[in-house]
Every structure is written in structure tokens, then in C-alpha cells.
Design an enzyme around this catalytic site. Structure first.
Site: not given
Ligand code: ZN
Ligand code: ADP
Length: 348
Positions: A116, A138, A180, A222, A232, A236, A240, A243, A247, A260
Site C-alpha cells: 500500500r 504521475k 519540453e 511545473k 485555478e 494544468r 499540454n 501535445h 500525442h 515523445h
Molecule cells: Zn510531454
């Protein structure tokens, strides 16, 4: 060495940025009963021995995965979790992620689910992972039907970004990660964009202080965006930029043709063109961005691809609204907006 504190409300952790930081790993080693390092074969070949020396006699178990996105699956996770259990890892044990985004995503995911949740330290070894994956928490793995479908939000206890590790990173991976970096300048901080442009040669030749600065600035930006997102609504999303097209391009080329970061470079360039066609971006600024992108010498063409296939992919994005596709588009220096465009408005 610089220390940057990442404060995301519920969790605070430090990011250390500097050159030749592997020695500082030793300080962490006493904070757990057992350590398991996750790394990949390329990194193990290059840094297995220096790491062993950095651990200064302390035992660190090791799982070495096959490099690349194909390893980011549930089988690898099961293998790691089984191994940890087998060697007697407890809730006081910790993971050390030594690698790029792939290693970081897998190790973070394993740390978040083993008993956990246990602690983990990240040593990102690619520019992309140093500027992007080390903030935001993430973690994730792929399933056959899609990327990062299984995952968690789980913050590391510390990040050590050693810029000296980038010396062995293949140039292609470095340039990819730089996409990036440029993104942060365009979405949030024009002065940072100017810095990148003015220090382009130093950055490309891996001059350590410029690299340390760009890593720090990206992490700061970031962290600020991620922290503000709670209040706000939706800030976030600006991460993107590049992207939506990026993507889709990765996806229609089966994640084989582009890294990527390359897809993001191409995505950003084509989204800048889109902003111009939609009349959203100031002409002078458009010219400035276009000049910079062309000067970077990357191939940005899309016409070779099936436009409809790209549009089909973009249409599936969860950020879309009433059949319109969501884009983050630059409008002025350091400033972007979210726009929803119809397929007809996008076609190039
Ligand atoms: Zn990226
Ligand atoms: P990303 O951070 O872009 O997701 P990956 O984890 O997919 O990166 O790593 C990209 C490739 O670069 C892999 O083959 C990996 O083994 C290799 N790599 C990562 N860091 C280094 C480094 N510092 N030196 C040499 N090769 C590296």
C-alpha cells in the site's frame, strides 16, 4: 548544487540539481531497511559500477529492465513486486529509480502499490525525466489498448537530478527533452524562452550551469502550475501545449517513429501555425517563434501523414468539448489560451 523545494500541499520534497551528485545518494541509504534500485540495461552498463561505489558498501538490491517503452507493462511490475517480496522488503523498504521516464514511471508505480505504498527516490537520467517527470507525481504503465492507462499519483521523497549523467545520453534523446524545456518558456515564461534562445549553443554543448538552470526553471514552473491547479481551475492544461498534435502523431506512428519529445516539437510547431491560421497569435510573435523553431533545424512536416487519421485520434481526447478538439495555443509572449476547434478549422 541547488536545492529546490517542491511544495504540493500534502507533500513536500526536495529536488537537488547539480553535477556529480551520485555521492549524495549515500545519505539517503540509512532511511530504509532495504533498498531496491530499478534501472535499465543501458544505464546499468554505464553506471552500475559508479553507483556501487556511491553506495559505499551498503547493500542495494537491483532490478534491471529492458530499456524502452515495451517494458512499461504489468509483467514488469509483477516481476518487481515478486522480487521485493522474495528478498523480504517491508513497509520500511524503499525504491530507487535510476533511469529515464520509463524507469521512473514503473518504479513510482511499484512504490505506490507495494504494501500500500513505500518511499522512493528518483534519479532521473534523461533531460525529459529531469524537467518533466520529476514534478507532478504521475506514475503509470501501459496496457495493450493504451498508454499510461494504469497508474497513480504518488510523489517521491526526493529527486536527484545529476546533469553530468546527460553526457552519456544519446543526442537524439537530449534534443527530444529540450522540446519540453522550450514548452515551459512558451506557455509560462517569455524571459525563460529568451534565455533558451540566447544560450542555445551552451545548452546543446551540455554546459553544466546552463543545463542546471534550465532544469531548475522547468521544475519551478511545473511545480507552480501543478500547485495552482487546485485553485485555478484547469491551469494544468497549459502543459499540454504541443501535445494534442504530438500525442496523435505518436499514436498513428505506433510509438515507433518518434520519441515523445520529437512528437512534442512537431506538435508545438504545427500548433503555432494553427494559432496563426486561427488569427489568435500576434504576427510579430508568430514570426519570432517560427524563426526559433526553424533555427532548431528539426523536421516539423505533417503533410506526409493522413490528416484524417490524425484528426480521428485527436477527436478521442478527453479534453474535447462538444465534438471540438482542445488545443493550447500561444497568443503572446509567455501566454497561451485553450481553444476548441472543429475538424474543419484544423485541417492543414
Ligand atoms: Zn510531454
Ligand atoms: P524518457 O525519459 O525519454 O522516457 P527512456 O526511459 O525511454 O526516456 O530512456 C530513453 C533511452 O535512453 C533508453 O534507451 C535509456 O536506456 C537511455 N538512457 C537514459 N538515460 C541515459 C543516460 N544518462 N545515458 C545513456 N543512456 C540513457
Amino acid at each position: 548544487m541547488e536545492k529546490l523545494q517542491i511544495d504540493l500541499g500534502e507533500k513536500i520534497y526536495p529536488i537537488y540539481i547539480g553535477s556529480g551528485l551520485l555521492g549524495s545518494l549515500r545519505e539517503y541509504l540509512d532511511t530504509a531497511d532495504q533498498w531496491v534500485m530499478i534501472t535499465d540495461e543501458n544505464l546499468d552498463d554505464l553506471y552500475g559500477e559508479p553507483l556501487r561505489q556511491a553506495f559505499a558498501g551498503k547493500t542495494v538490491y537491483k532490478v534491471v529492465i529492458i530499456p524502452g517503452e515495451e517494458s512499461k507493462n504489468i509483467d514488469t511490475v509483477t516481476e518487481i513486486i515478486d522480487y521485493m517480496h522474495e528478498i523480504g522488503c517491508t513497509r520500511q523498504s524503499k525504491l530507487l529509480a535510476f533511469g529515464g521516464g520509463v524507469v521512473g514511471d514503473i518504479a513510482g508505480f511499484c512504490a505506490s502499490i507495494y504494501m500500500r505504498g513505500i518511499g522512493y527516490i528518483q534519479v532521473p537520467t534523461t533531460l525529459l525525466a529531469q524537467v518533466d517527470s520529476s514534478v507532478g507525481g504521475k506514475t503509470g504503465i501501459n496496457i495493450t489498448q493504451g498508454k499510461n492507462i494504469m497508474g497513480t499519483f504518488y510523489q517521491p521523497q526526493g529527486v536527484i537530478s545529476d546533469v553530468a549523467l546527460l553526457r552519456t545520453l544519446p543526442k537524439r534523446e537530449f534534443i527530444s527533452g529540450l522540446g519540453e524545456v522550450v514548452k515551459y518558456g512558451i506557455i509560462y515564461d517569455y524571459a525563460f524562452f529568451q534565455y533558451i534562445r540566447a544560450h542555445k549553443e551552451k545548452i546543446l554543448s551540455l554546459e553544466q550551469s546552463s543545463i542546471a538552470y534550465i532544469i531548475r526553471r522547468c521544475c519551478e514552473i511545473k511545480a507552480r502550475i501543478v500547485a495552482q491547479d487546485e485553485k485555478e481551475n484547469g491551469l494544468r492544461k497549459i502543459l499540454n501545449f504541443g501535445h494534442t498534435i504530438g500525442h496523435a502523431l505518436e499514436s498513428i506512428t505506433n510509438y515507433e517513429k518518434y520519441t515523445h519529445g520529437e512528437a512534442v516539437w512537431i506538435g508545438m510547431y504545427n500548433e503555432i501555425l494553427l494559432a496563426q491560421r486561427a488569427g489568435l497569435i500576434k504576427q510579430e510573435y508568430f514570426q519570432e517563434l517560427q524563426d526559433f523553431f526553424i533555427d532548431m533545424g528539426i523536421h516539423y512536416d505533417l503533410p506526409g501523414y493522413d490528416t484524417e487519421a490524425l484528426l480521428d485520434k485527436m477527436s478521442k481526447d478527453k479534453k474535447n468539448l462538444q465534438g471540438k478538439i482542445s488545443f493550447i495555443l500561444p497568443v503572446d509572449r509567455g501566454s497561451v489560451v485553450e481553444k476548441h476547434l472543429t475538424r474543419e478549422e484544423i485541417r492543414w
